[in-house]
Design an enzyme around this catalytic site. Structure first.
Site, short mmCIF file in Angstrom:
data_model
loop_
_atom_site.label_atom_id
_atom_site.label_comp_id
_atom_site.label_asym_id
_atom_site.label_seq_id
_atom_site.Cartn_x
_atom_site.Cartn_y
_atom_site.Cartn_z
N HIS A 276 -9.94 -7.74 13.79
CA HIS A 276 -9.07 -6.59 14.10
C HIS A 276 -7.74 -6.67 13.34
O HIS A 276 -6.75 -6.09 13.77
CB HIS A 276 -8.79 -6.49 15.62
CG HIS A 276 -10.01 -6.53 16.46
ND1 HIS A 276 -10.79 -5.43 16.73
CD2 HIS A 276 -10.62 -7.57 17.10
CE1 HIS A 276 -11.80 -5.77 17.50
NE2 HIS A 276 -11.73 -7.07 17.73
N SER B 108 6.30 -1.53 -12.41
CA SER B 108 6.69 -0.18 -12.02
C SER B 108 7.58 0.43 -13.09
O SER B 108 8.36 -0.26 -13.74
CB SER B 108 7.46 -0.22 -10.69
OG SER B 108 8.14 1.00 -10.46
N LYS C 2 9.00 -5.02 -9.38
CA LYS C 2 7.63 -4.90 -8.88
C LYS C 2 6.62 -5.68 -9.72
O LYS C 2 6.71 -5.73 -10.93
CB LYS C 2 7.22 -3.43 -8.82
CG LYS C 2 7.95 -2.59 -7.81
CD LYS C 2 7.68 -3.05 -6.38
CE LYS C 2 6.25 -2.86 -5.96
NZ LYS C 2 5.84 -1.44 -5.91
N GLU D 250 -6.48 -2.83 -6.60
CA GLU D 250 -6.28 -1.52 -5.98
C GLU D 250 -7.25 -0.51 -6.57
O GLU D 250 -7.81 0.34 -5.85
CB GLU D 250 -4.84 -1.06 -6.19
CG GLU D 250 -3.80 -1.88 -5.45
CD GLU D 250 -2.39 -1.38 -5.70
OE1 GLU D 250 -2.15 -0.18 -5.51
OE2 GLU D 250 -1.54 -2.18 -6.12
#
Length: 526
Positions: A220, A341, A347, A354
């Site tokens: 969970h 970025s 970043k 992804e």
């Protein structure tokens, strides 16, 4: 390993996938000279190359020629209809399989007395010349010739004349395209399986680099029990093994030959379907000619397996993206597999994983497209099935890219032991092990569960861990606790207590690693 991620890396000067001699053609299965990675690389390179501006040109004829099927028609189709119904813009990716099938068919026709040996040799030589032109980027694909089959046959007629007109004897485009597509899917499956193995090897090697590292296990998305990182990585190896098994099962059903089924009813001519099936490396001809031309189960099955594999890769991507975040900080990808970025200088993003997660959507979408395409089709062949190619090409390209970049990512990540160890005390990961301790003392599990639950509540109220409770505090909950309880508390002690088959105990995980090292032929020398 051949990369399929950048189309510009593809070279059509590579040796053809299928270039058997006219004698070898009917004596052994094709593709024995190239491994599965090379064959799949060429399959997708072909699809990319022939659609690029520098490849064989695609152009209409200056003057429309009579269609090969045009005998009963008095008028030509309109430009709009021709543009809407053409498939050459994408099915030319099947040119190698089409030429291979035509060589086998011509050899069979000659053996059966349906054409002369001289005509067979002329046809095979002409087909080989056309294949060279395609791979050299010199072949002109014509939309007025509709598809890969008609383009090659018409070009063959232009090249060798009358003998080419015999090639379509006892053959329809219906069985022809089904044969081409099965050959293409067969090689695609081999290439995908090879890349699955590469990712499995990368994950096992990553596990070997992180022996003994304990991480929180989650249910969970809440902390549950401690597990060895090796155990978690091997869970993905197991999933991938099932994916490979499904592909092998799919390949067995793909590998039956439709050629000779003709339009749907077969033929009255004395052809030998077993000869062409054997020449093309199939298990056997398909038994039912109607099924042979109308079946697309093999495509649905391949896309289904790709979708399941994509889901597994997406789950891996999700986990690693989370773990690379500041909130977790368990994993650091190297600069080689990270991006930045355009506005935020600090970043460092795990973009490849992804995109693995994102591309799973298109792979699943390809399956859904084919399911909807096939759901309302009566027997036998319907033109709707022209639309089955692009989703398959897309699915295979996507899943290959996902597997390759996942392996690349696994080879360029490190796990942050210090950060993980600092995070381990939170969450009372040893609670279930404490309940097992009480069970061993003779207390029923449900009663043990309640006692440990109250022990956790006590820890929460005092902001401490179970191993920080004194024996007196534990005895206040139940007098059965003894000094040996501390041998069960803490994540290290907890890991030592796992012993069931397949569990996260050190010996169990070592056995699992040994199994995969042997199965994947991984060197033990590090």
């Amino acid at each position: 390993m051949e990369s399929l991620l950048v189309s510009s890396s593809c070279s059509m000067t590579t040796s053809p996938i299928f270039s058997p001699s006219k004698h070898a053609l009917i004596r052994k299965p094709p593709n024995l000279s190239l491994n599965s990675n090379a064959r799949l690389a060429l399959l997708i390179c072909a699809a990319q190359h022939i659609n690029s501006p520098s490849s064989s040109m695609e152009a209409p004829s200056p003057e429309k020629e009579v269609k090969l099927w045009g005998g009963r028609f008095e008028e030509s189709v309109t430009d709009a209809v021709e543009k809407f119904t053409e498939s050459i813009s994408f099915d030319k990716a099947l040119y190698k399989q089409d030429i291979m099938g035509s060589k086998a068919h011509a050899s069979m026709l000659a053996k059966q007395g349906l054409m002369s040996d001289s005509d067979r040799d002329t046809i095979i030589k002409g087909l080989e010349e056309i294949e060279k032109q395609i791979e050299a980027g010199q072949f002109v694909w014509r939309t007025d010739r509709e598809d890969v089959h008609m383009n090659i046959e018409a070009a063959l007629t232009d090249l060798v004349g009358e003998p080419a007109k015999k090639l379509h004897t006892a053959r329809s485009r219906n069985d022809q395209v089904a044969t081409d597509f099965r050959l293409w899917c067969r090689d695609a499956i081999d290439g995908i399986i090879s890349r699955i193995k590469n990712l499995q090897i990368a994950l096992v090697e990553l596990a070997l680099q992180n022996e003994g590292l304990i991480v929180p296990g989650y249910t969970h998305l809440q902390r549950a029990q401690p597990v060895l990182l090796q155990h978690l990585l091997l869970a993905y190896v197991e999933q991938l093994e099932r994916d490979a098994g499904r592909l092998l099962d799919c390949r067995a059903r793909v590998n039956f030959c439709p050629l000779g089924a003709c339009a749907l009813a077969g033929t009255g001519l004395p052809i030998d379907r077993f000869m062409t099936s054997d020449a093309l490396g199939f298990t056997a001809p398909m038994r039912n000619s109607i099924d042979a031309v109308s079946d697309r189960d093999f495509v649905l099955e391949l896309l289904s397996v790709n979708s399941i594999t994509a889901v597994h890769l997406s789950r891996l991507g999700e986990e690693w993206v989370l773990w690379a975040s500041e909130e977790f900080g368990f994993l650091t990808p190297s600069d080689k597999v990270s991006t930045g970025s355009s506005i935020m200088p600090q970043k460092k993003n795990p973009d490849p994983m992804e995109l693995v997660r994102g591309k799973s959507a298109r792979v699943i979408g390809d399956l859904v497209s084919l399911l909807v395409l096939c759901k309302g089709l009566p027997h036998a062949y319907n033109r709707d099935l022209q639309e089955d190619k692009e989703p398959v090409f897309d699915s295979v390209k996507a899943i290959v890219g996902m597997l390759e970049v996942s392996a690349e990512f696994a080879q360029n990540v490190s796990f942050n032991r210090e950060r993980i160890q600092k995070a381990l005390p939170a969450g009372h990961l040893d609670a279930t092990t404490l309940a097992d301790y009480l069970v061993k003392k003779g207390i029923p599990f449900r009663t043990s569960h309640d006692i440990v639950g109250r022990s956790v509540a006590l820890c929460v109220s005092r902001n401490c861990e179970l191993q920080d409770l004194s024996l007196d505090e534990l005895n206040s909950l139940n007098p059965i606790f003894d000094n040996d309880v501390y041998e069960y508390l803490g994540v290290e002690n907890s890991i030592k207590r796992f012993r069931s088959y397949g569990s996260t105990g050190s010996e169990c995980v070592a056995d699992q690693l040994d199994y995969w090292i042997d199965k994947l032929s991984i060197s033990r020398e590090r």
